[in-house]
Design a protein around this motif. Structure first.
Motif, PDB file in Angstrom:
ATOM      1  N   GLY A  91       1.703  -1.765   7.595  1.00 51.57           N
ATOM      2  CA  GLY A  91       1.475  -0.352   7.274  1.00 51.57           C
ATOM      3  C   GLY A  91       1.469   0.425   8.579  1.00 51.57           C
ATOM      4  O   GLY A  91       1.224  -0.154   9.648  1.00 51.57           O
ATOM      5  N   SER A  92       1.767   1.726   8.515  1.00 54.36           N
ATOM      6  CA  SER A  92       1.684   2.477   9.772  1.00 54.36           C
ATOM      7  C   SER A  92       0.230   2.629  10.198  1.00 54.36           C
ATOM      8  O   SER A  92      -0.075   2.851  11.356  1.00 54.36           O
ATOM      9  CB  SER A  92       2.405   3.817   9.695  1.00 54.36           C
ATOM     10  OG  SER A  92       2.063   4.509   8.540  1.00 54.36           O
ATOM     11  N   ASN A 108       0.019  15.650   6.426  1.00 56.21           N
ATOM     12  CA  ASN A 108      -0.861  15.333   5.313  1.00 56.21           C
ATOM     13  C   ASN A 108      -2.273  15.673   5.790  1.00 56.21           C
ATOM     14  O   ASN A 108      -2.670  15.119   6.801  1.00 56.21           O
ATOM     15  CB  ASN A 108      -0.763  13.834   4.989  1.00 56.21           C
ATOM     16  CG  ASN A 108      -1.788  13.396   3.978  1.00 56.21           C
ATOM     17  OD1 ASN A 108      -2.380  14.193   3.288  1.00 56.21           O
ATOM     18  ND2 ASN A 108      -2.013  12.091   3.906  1.00 56.21           N
ATOM     19  N   TYR A 113      -6.927   9.203  11.735  1.00 58.39           N
ATOM     20  CA  TYR A 113      -6.867   9.365  13.198  1.00 58.39           C
ATOM     21  C   TYR A 113      -8.264   9.406  13.795  1.00 58.39           C
ATOM     22  O   TYR A 113      -8.558   8.732  14.773  1.00 58.39           O
ATOM     23  CB  TYR A 113      -6.111  10.642  13.582  1.00 58.39           C
ATOM     24  CG  TYR A 113      -4.726  10.780  12.979  1.00 58.39           C
ATOM     25  CD1 TYR A 113      -3.962   9.662  12.672  1.00 58.39           C
ATOM     26  CD2 TYR A 113      -4.186  12.037  12.727  1.00 58.39           C
ATOM     27  CE1 TYR A 113      -2.702   9.797  12.114  1.00 58.39           C
ATOM     28  CE2 TYR A 113      -2.918  12.182  12.190  1.00 58.39           C
ATOM     29  CZ  TYR A 113      -2.185  11.061  11.873  1.00 58.39           C
ATOM     30  OH  TYR A 113      -0.941  11.195  11.327  1.00 58.39           O
ATOM     31  N   ARG A 138       2.751  -2.809   2.227  1.00 58.36           N
ATOM     32  CA  ARG A 138       2.133  -2.535   3.525  1.00 58.36           C
ATOM     33  C   ARG A 138       3.138  -2.748   4.667  1.00 58.36           C
ATOM     34  O   ARG A 138       3.188  -3.789   5.310  1.00 58.36           O
ATOM     35  CB  ARG A 138       0.884  -3.418   3.778  1.00 58.36           C
ATOM     36  CG  ARG A 138      -0.149  -3.453   2.686  1.00 58.36           C
ATOM     37  CD  ARG A 138      -0.648  -2.062   2.359  1.00 58.36           C
ATOM     38  NE  ARG A 138      -1.190  -1.370   3.509  1.00 58.36           N
ATOM     39  CZ  ARG A 138      -0.793  -0.139   3.899  1.00 58.36           C
ATOM     40  NH1 ARG A 138       0.107   0.534   3.211  1.00 58.36           N
ATOM     41  NH2 ARG A 138      -1.306   0.415   4.951  1.00 58.36           N
ATOM     42  N   LEU A 139       3.968  -1.761   4.893  1.00 62.73           N
ATOM     43  CA  LEU A 139       4.933  -1.873   5.986  1.00 62.73           C
ATOM     44  C   LEU A 139       5.185  -0.508   6.619  1.00 62.73           C
ATOM     45  O   LEU A 139       5.483   0.467   5.927  1.00 62.73           O
ATOM     46  CB  LEU A 139       6.257  -2.456   5.450  1.00 62.73           C
ATOM     47  CG  LEU A 139       7.349  -2.717   6.499  1.00 62.73           C
ATOM     48  CD1 LEU A 139       6.907  -3.762   7.530  1.00 62.73           C
ATOM     49  CD2 LEU A 139       8.645  -3.181   5.823  1.00 62.73           C
ATOM     50  N   SER A 161       0.381  14.351  12.286  1.00 62.04           N
ATOM     51  CA  SER A 161       1.405  14.043  11.293  1.00 62.04           C
ATOM     52  C   SER A 161       2.336  15.241  11.137  1.00 62.04           C
ATOM     53  O   SER A 161       1.895  16.387  11.134  1.00 62.04           O
ATOM     54  CB  SER A 161       0.764  13.676   9.953  1.00 62.04           C
ATOM     55  OG  SER A 161      -0.104  14.681   9.484  1.00 62.04           O
ATOM     56  N   ALA A 200       5.267  10.144   8.440  1.00 59.24           N
ATOM     57  CA  ALA A 200       5.137   9.451   7.143  1.00 59.24           C
ATOM     58  C   ALA A 200       5.880  10.172   6.011  1.00 59.24           C
ATOM     59  O   ALA A 200       6.347   9.543   5.067  1.00 59.24           O
ATOM     60  CB  ALA A 200       3.654   9.301   6.773  1.00 59.24           C
ATOM     61  N   TYR A 201       6.000  11.498   6.120  1.00 64.74           N
ATOM     62  CA  TYR A 201       6.634  12.282   5.044  1.00 64.74           C
ATOM     63  C   TYR A 201       7.976  12.874   5.447  1.00 64.74           C
ATOM     64  O   TYR A 201       8.501  13.743   4.746  1.00 64.74           O
ATOM     65  CB  TYR A 201       5.683  13.410   4.593  1.00 64.74           C
ATOM     66  CG  TYR A 201       4.401  12.847   4.052  1.00 64.74           C
ATOM     67  CD1 TYR A 201       4.302  12.472   2.721  1.00 64.74           C
ATOM     68  CD2 TYR A 201       3.319  12.631   4.889  1.00 64.74           C
ATOM     69  CE1 TYR A 201       3.145  11.901   2.233  1.00 64.74           C
ATOM     70  CE2 TYR A 201       2.150  12.063   4.407  1.00 64.74           C
ATOM     71  CZ  TYR A 201       2.075  11.698   3.081  1.00 64.74           C
ATOM     72  OH  TYR A 201       0.935  11.128   2.604  1.00 64.74           O
ATOM     73  N   PHE A 250      -4.475  13.987   9.028  1.00 71.20           N
ATOM     74  CA  PHE A 250      -4.745  12.699   8.386  1.00 71.20           C
ATOM     75  C   PHE A 250      -6.084  12.124   8.884  1.00 71.20           C
ATOM     76  O   PHE A 250      -6.292  11.980  10.088  1.00 71.20           O
ATOM     77  CB  PHE A 250      -3.592  11.756   8.732  1.00 71.20           C
ATOM     78  CG  PHE A 250      -3.563  10.460   7.975  1.00 71.20           C
ATOM     79  CD1 PHE A 250      -3.810  10.405   6.617  1.00 71.20           C
ATOM     80  CD2 PHE A 250      -3.239   9.284   8.633  1.00 71.20           C
ATOM     81  CE1 PHE A 250      -3.750   9.208   5.923  1.00 71.20           C
ATOM     82  CE2 PHE A 250      -3.166   8.074   7.949  1.00 71.20           C
ATOM     83  CZ  PHE A 250      -3.424   8.033   6.596  1.00 71.20           C
ATOM     84  N   ASP A 298       3.494  11.122  13.713  1.00 66.11           N
ATOM     85  CA  ASP A 298       3.445  10.372  12.465  1.00 66.11           C
ATOM     86  C   ASP A 298       4.347  11.058  11.428  1.00 66.11           C
ATOM     87  O   ASP A 298       3.976  12.066  10.828  1.00 66.11           O
ATOM     88  CB  ASP A 298       1.988  10.313  11.988  1.00 66.11           C
ATOM     89  CG  ASP A 298       1.809   9.469  10.726  1.00 66.11           C
ATOM     90  OD1 ASP A 298       2.821   9.114  10.091  1.00 66.11           O
ATOM     91  OD2 ASP A 298       0.651   9.190  10.374  1.00 66.11           O
ATOM     92  N   THR A 322       6.806   5.050   7.588  1.00 67.87           N
ATOM     93  CA  THR A 322       6.197   4.128   6.630  1.00 67.87           C
ATOM     94  C   THR A 322       7.113   3.909   5.428  1.00 67.87           C
ATOM     95  O   THR A 322       7.913   4.783   5.083  1.00 67.87           O
ATOM     96  CB  THR A 322       4.830   4.656   6.135  1.00 67.87           C
ATOM     97  OG1 THR A 322       4.302   3.766   5.153  1.00 67.87           O
ATOM     98  CG2 THR A 322       4.955   6.056   5.499  1.00 67.87           C
ATOM     99  N   SER A 344       5.647   3.414   2.587  1.00 63.20           N
ATOM    100  CA  SER A 344       4.681   3.637   1.499  1.00 63.20           C
ATOM    101  C   SER A 344       4.951   4.882   0.679  1.00 63.20           C
ATOM    102  O   SER A 344       4.433   5.001  -0.433  1.00 63.20           O
ATOM    103  CB  SER A 344       3.263   3.746   2.059  1.00 63.20           C
ATOM    104  OG  SER A 344       2.911   2.580   2.741  1.00 63.20           O
ATOM    105  N   LYS A 345       5.681   5.854   1.206  1.00 61.40           N
ATOM    106  CA  LYS A 345       5.797   7.117   0.506  1.00 61.40           C
ATOM    107  C   LYS A 345       7.195   7.243  -0.114  1.00 61.40           C
ATOM    108  O   LYS A 345       7.367   6.946  -1.280  1.00 61.40           O
ATOM    109  CB  LYS A 345       5.495   8.265   1.473  1.00 61.40           C
ATOM    110  CG  LYS A 345       4.156   8.102   2.213  1.00 61.40           C
ATOM    111  CD  LYS A 345       2.979   8.337   1.320  1.00 61.40           C
ATOM    112  CE  LYS A 345       1.655   7.737   1.793  1.00 61.40           C
ATOM    113  NZ  LYS A 345       1.173   8.117   3.093  1.00 61.40           N
TER     114      LYS A 345
HETATM  115  C1  PLP Z   1       0.196   7.632   3.837  1.00 71.03           C
HETATM  116  C2  PLP Z   1       0.143   7.940   5.277  1.00 71.03           C
HETATM  117  C3  PLP Z   1       0.271   6.944   6.234  1.00 71.03           C
HETATM  118  C4  PLP Z   1       0.134   5.534   5.789  1.00 71.03           C
HETATM  119  O1  PLP Z   1       0.921   4.724   5.854  1.00 71.03           O
HETATM  120  P1  PLP Z   1       0.861   3.169   5.560  1.00 71.03           P
HETATM  121  O2  PLP Z   1       2.154   2.761   6.128  1.00 71.03           O
HETATM  122  O3  PLP Z   1       0.764   3.022   4.095  1.00 71.03           O
HETATM  123  O4  PLP Z   1      -0.306   2.610   6.302  1.00 71.03           O
HETATM  124  C5  PLP Z   1       0.306   7.272   7.569  1.00 71.03           C
HETATM  125  N1  PLP Z   1       0.204   8.556   7.946  1.00 71.03           N
HETATM  126  C6  PLP Z   1       0.049   9.540   7.062  1.00 71.03           C
HETATM  127  C7  PLP Z   1      -0.058  10.940   7.533  1.00 71.03           C
HETATM  128  C8  PLP Z   1       0.013   9.266   5.694  1.00 71.03           C
HETATM  129  O5  PLP Z   1      -0.199  10.236   4.814  1.00 71.03           O
END
Ligand code: PLP
Length: 351
Positions: free
Chosen positions: A85-86, A160, A114, A222-223, A156, A187-188, A111, A185, A211, A213-214
């Motif tokens: 996971g990140s 988020n 942090y 978990r990557l 991020s 993630a999105y 997020f 970050d 990530t 995950s999204k």
């Molecule tokens: C969901 C999220 C992550 C999480 O990621 P994982 O790879 O599931 O651990 C990281 N940063 C932000 C801002 C997120 O919203």
């Protein structure tokens, strides 16, 4: 009996992270993908799983899945490191790239993990507060970074929980104007088009986090990945725990990443869902002017601010709809079309 052992002060009052418990018909609280994998991708994943050598330790550098990831984003695999996971990568960066007493800059709101990880590593965490429209004052961030001698800036983009993003140009300006390591970050970022992943190698102070995950709908595996120049990548690889990503995850994710067109199509569906959700909320706002503030989103969720956020949150839960309560705001993940429709109807009734 008097116990001689005492937990130290930084962990004494910590509680385990608790996602929302209970059964809800509609889950729009964790920014997950509402799509399940297509059956052909799923069976590829199952095959990969079946061929995993479970008696052996995993590949410490997760070479195959890093190569697939690099192909997908058109970058070099040499600059990619996989993490559990990140989240794990955030923890690794904080524990290894900061020394006790160093200053790390975070933004608020941002997020929550942090701050959590920074509290464990005995660093000074300085928070730069966002403007009332939830945008970031880039010049202020730069000057606080340089005044405090920050060693790391972590944020991020898009953010988020705000759903608001900085353009590439603004992020480049931050990276070039500070001596801190910028941990970006993304993630999105699969839902937007302002990524710096393809130029990560050009900077000596940038780590881009991504990530699965999204956008890729693989939260269960978990990557996550860190992308940075050769020097930083070598350090990340040296400090992470050797077998951090398990073999089943490596092979399953490699199988999924080998379907770039399907992933693109899934992302398109998610973005369309978020657009529909934003538009639905705008319509609602026309009927009830000033009832809430809707922020412009470049993610797979939207944020609305309203004085009675907690009341609305609890009423939605009672109707079987879970969203995320964040102070005076609600963060709502874009769901399947019928989930969005039901949420909008419930909101209209409550407001
Ligand atoms: C969901 C999220 C992550 C999480 O990621 P994982 O790879 O599931 O651990 C990281 N940063 C932000 C801002 C997120 O919203």
């Amino acid at each position: 009996m008097i116990s001689l052992y005492q937990l130290n002060s930084k962990i004494r009052d910590l509680k385990p992270y608790e996602p929302l418990e209970g059964e809800y018909r509609i889950r729009l609280d964790a920014n997950e993908s509402f799509l399940s994998l297509p059956t052909n991708v799923m069976s590829k994943m199952m095959d990969a799983f079946a061929y995993t050598a479970f008696n052996r330790y995993p590949d410490p550098l997760a070479v195959d899945v890093c190569r697939r990831f690099a192909e997908y984003y058109k970058i070099r695999p040499e600059i990619v490191t996989a993490g559990n996971g990140s989240d794990e990568l955030i923890s690794v960066l904080m524990t290894a790239f900061l020394m006790k007493g160093d200053t790390v800059l975070t933004l608020s709101p941002d997020f929550s993990m942090y701050r959590f990880y920074s509290s464990l590593v005995e660093v000074r965490c300085v928070d730069v507060v966002k403007k009332s429209d939830l945008t970031i004052d880039v010049d202020e961030l730069i000057s606080v970074s340089n005044q405090t001698g920050a060693k790391m800036i972590l944020f991020s983009n898009p953010c988020n929980p705000t759903s608001v993003g900085l353009t590439r140009g603004q992020v480049r300006k931050i990276i070039r104007s500070v001596s801190a390591l910028v941990v970006l970050d993304e993630a999105y970022m699969d839902f937007w088009d302002q990524s710096l992943i393809q130029e990560a190698e050009q900077y000596d102070n940038l780590v881009v986090l991504r990530t699965c995950s999204k956008a890729f709908g693989l939260a269960a595996l978990r990557l996550g990945f860190a992308v940075a120049n050769k020097t930083i990548t070598a350090a990340v690889r040296a400090v992470k725990s050797p077998y951090n990503v398990n073999s089943a995850t490596q092979s399953a994710a490699a199988a999924v990443l080998s379907y770039p067109r399907l992933l693109e199509r899934a992302i398109g569906k998610i973005v369309n869902s978020r657009i529909a959700l934003s538009q639905g909320l705008q319509q609602l706002l026309k009927k009830k002017p000033g009832r809430f503030i809707l922020y412009p989103s470049c993610t797979n969720f939207v944020l609305i601010r309203l004085a009675d956020a907690r009341y609305v949150y609890e009423r939605l839960l009672a109707k079987g709809i879970a969203v995320r309560l964040m102070g005076d705001s609600l963060r709502i993940t874009a769901g399947a079309p019928e989930e969005n429709t039901e949420l909008l109807a419930a909101l209209e009734q409550l407001l």
